[in-house]
Design a protein around this motif. Structure first.
Motif: not given
Length: 139
Positions: A40-41, A106-111, A28-33, A20-23
């Motif tokens: 958020x998608x 901000x986006x990293x903490x949201x992820x 799966x860890x590969x799709x963009x969040x 999530x930190x990596x957004x």
């Protein structure tokens, strides 16, 4: 539950929050969040995990303020005590630093917060079919 494609079997908290930190998608860890800076998608384009259940709300903003404040306030005092810069110079440097750090976090903490909710099954993420079940090796 069997390992499915590129979905990691490890659903423990820290690897999931790191994704999530990596957004990235917490599943799966590969799709963009995120589809934008903070949007958020509705679902992951890779594994189709629904992400619209999140309830991050103001949490990432509060965490950002907490972290930026705890970093910048002591640093401001230290810089002032050591170098005694002009007030306008001090304000300019720390205003730019605070805004930059806030925009980075901000986006990293949201992820990370959305991923934490997913890993803990909070809110709408609680349904058993929406995420792989964690393995319990001690049973």
């Amino acid at each position: 539950m069997a390992h499915q494609g590129n979905i990691p079997e490890d659903t423990s908290i820290w690897p999931t929050v790191w994704r999530g930190w990596r957004r990235r998608c917490p599943r799966c860890g590969s799709g963009p969040m995120l589809s934008g800076y903070l949007k958020v998608r509705d679902n992951c384009p890779v594994c189709r995990q629904e992400l619209n259940h999140h309830r991050a709300d103001d949490g990432p903003a509060y965490l950002t303020i907490l972290i930026v404040g705890h970093i910048m306030a002591p640093m401001l005092l230290w810089v002032f005590e050591v170098w005694r810069p002009e007030p306008l110079m001090l304000f300019t440097i720390f205003a730019i630093g605070s805004v930059t750090l806030s925009l980075y976090l901000l986006p990293r903490l949201k992820g990370g917060m959305v991923a934490f909710q997913w890993a803990r099954g909070m809110g709408g993420f609680a349904s058993a079919d929406s995420r792989p079940q964690p393995r319990h090796d001690d049973q």
